[in-house]
Design a protein around this motif. Structure first.
Motif, PDB file in Angstrom:
ATOM      1  N   PRO A 146      -6.317   6.600  12.798  1.00 32.23           N
ATOM      2  CA  PRO A 146      -6.941   7.730  13.510  1.00 32.23           C
ATOM      3  C   PRO A 146      -8.056   7.297  14.472  1.00 32.23           C
ATOM      4  O   PRO A 146      -8.293   7.950  15.482  1.00 32.23           O
ATOM      5  N   GLU A 147      -8.728   6.181  14.181  1.00 33.45           N
ATOM      6  CA  GLU A 147      -9.805   5.691  15.048  1.00 33.45           C
ATOM      7  C   GLU A 147      -9.278   4.973  16.286  1.00 33.45           C
ATOM      8  O   GLU A 147     -10.041   4.625  17.169  1.00 33.45           O
ATOM      9  N   GLY A 148      -7.992   4.680  16.344  1.00 30.16           N
ATOM     10  CA  GLY A 148      -7.394   3.977  17.476  1.00 30.16           C
ATOM     11  C   GLY A 148      -6.466   2.869  17.005  1.00 30.16           C
ATOM     12  O   GLY A 148      -6.108   2.784  15.837  1.00 30.16           O
ATOM     13  N   LEU A 149      -6.066   1.997  17.934  1.00 30.14           N
ATOM     14  CA  LEU A 149      -5.183   0.880  17.619  1.00 30.14           C
ATOM     15  C   LEU A 149      -6.010  -0.301  17.120  1.00 30.14           C
ATOM     16  O   LEU A 149      -6.988  -0.686  17.755  1.00 30.14           O
ATOM     17  N   PHE A 150      -5.596  -0.888  15.983  1.00 29.01           N
ATOM     18  CA  PHE A 150      -6.294  -2.022  15.401  1.00 29.01           C
ATOM     19  C   PHE A 150      -5.307  -3.123  15.060  1.00 29.01           C
ATOM     20  O   PHE A 150      -4.220  -2.855  14.570  1.00 29.01           O
ATOM     21  N   SER A 151      -5.723  -4.359  15.309  1.00 32.00           N
ATOM     22  CA  SER A 151      -4.924  -5.529  14.973  1.00 32.00           C
ATOM     23  C   SER A 151      -5.482  -6.131  13.686  1.00 32.00           C
ATOM     24  O   SER A 151      -6.694  -6.241  13.518  1.00 32.00           O
ATOM     25  N   VAL A 152      -4.597  -6.545  12.777  1.00 34.15           N
ATOM     26  CA  VAL A 152      -5.025  -7.119  11.503  1.00 34.15           C
ATOM     27  C   VAL A 152      -5.480  -8.560  11.736  1.00 34.15           C
ATOM     28  O   VAL A 152      -4.705  -9.391  12.192  1.00 34.15           O
TER      29      VAL A 152
END
Length: 186
Positions: A17-23
């Motif tokens: 929900p906060e945006g796109l994130f990469s692990v």
């Protein structure tokens, strides 16, 4: 499309929900008491902010499929950069705000890998180092060769980098795109 937190891998992109994130990192933790959980370190795709988040084991999280396309930077048009797809030759305008600091390292004719999600550019990837020419810097004084001494130099893209005293205007230098530091003469 969802993926279980048990199946997370480094480099995967999640649509939170906060945006796109990469692990960046993940760790499965099974305490002696209570349920198992997954501790993660996530990096925001647009901007690079780092977030630490804990998920329950086997929790479903939305997976974002990022399309990576190699494109050539053609020219600047207002506040946008015009790129050409190397395969289909289609042209695309990309706002400079979506590219972040990569704009400082791009010159006309350079290639970059654009990361796209739902047909929209979310970030750009450049080589680890690029060659740029020095457009303006103060002249080095003869005999002024203190080891490690630096001076500011303006490059052809407008980026200001600290360079050694022996670098003169018109020279080509290598700059690290991750840190923005001078590497060597080209």
């Amino acid at each position: 499309m969802s993926v279980s937190t048990n199946d997370l891998k480094n480099g995967m992109t999640l649509d939170l929900p906060e945006g796109l994130f990469s692990v960046v990192e993940f760790q499965h933790v099974k305490p002696g008491k209570g349920g198992a959980f997954v501790r993660t370190k996530l990096k925001k795709v647009a901007g690079g902010a780092v977030l630490e988040r804990t998920f329950r084991a086997d929790e479903k999280v939305p997976l974002a499929v990022i399309d990576k396309r190699e494109m050539q930077y053609l020219y600047r048009e207002g506040s946008a950069l015009v790129f050409m797809d190397n395969e289909s030759y289609d042209q695309m305008n990309v706002e400079t705000s979506k590219l972040g600091s990569t704009v400082d390292y791009l010159k006309e004719g350079d290639s970059a890998v654009l990361h796209m999600y739902n047909g929209d550019v979310v970030s750009a990837e450049l080589p680890a180092a690029v060659e740029l020419s020095v457009s303006q810097t103060e002249p080095g004084v003869q005999g002024d060769r203190v080891s490690g001494a630096r001076k500011p130099a303006t490059l052809e893209t407008g980026l200001v980098v600290q360079v050694p005293l022996f670098v003169e205007p018109g020279e080509r230098i290598k700059v690290d795109t991750r840190t923005g530091e001078y590497l060597a003469r080209a």
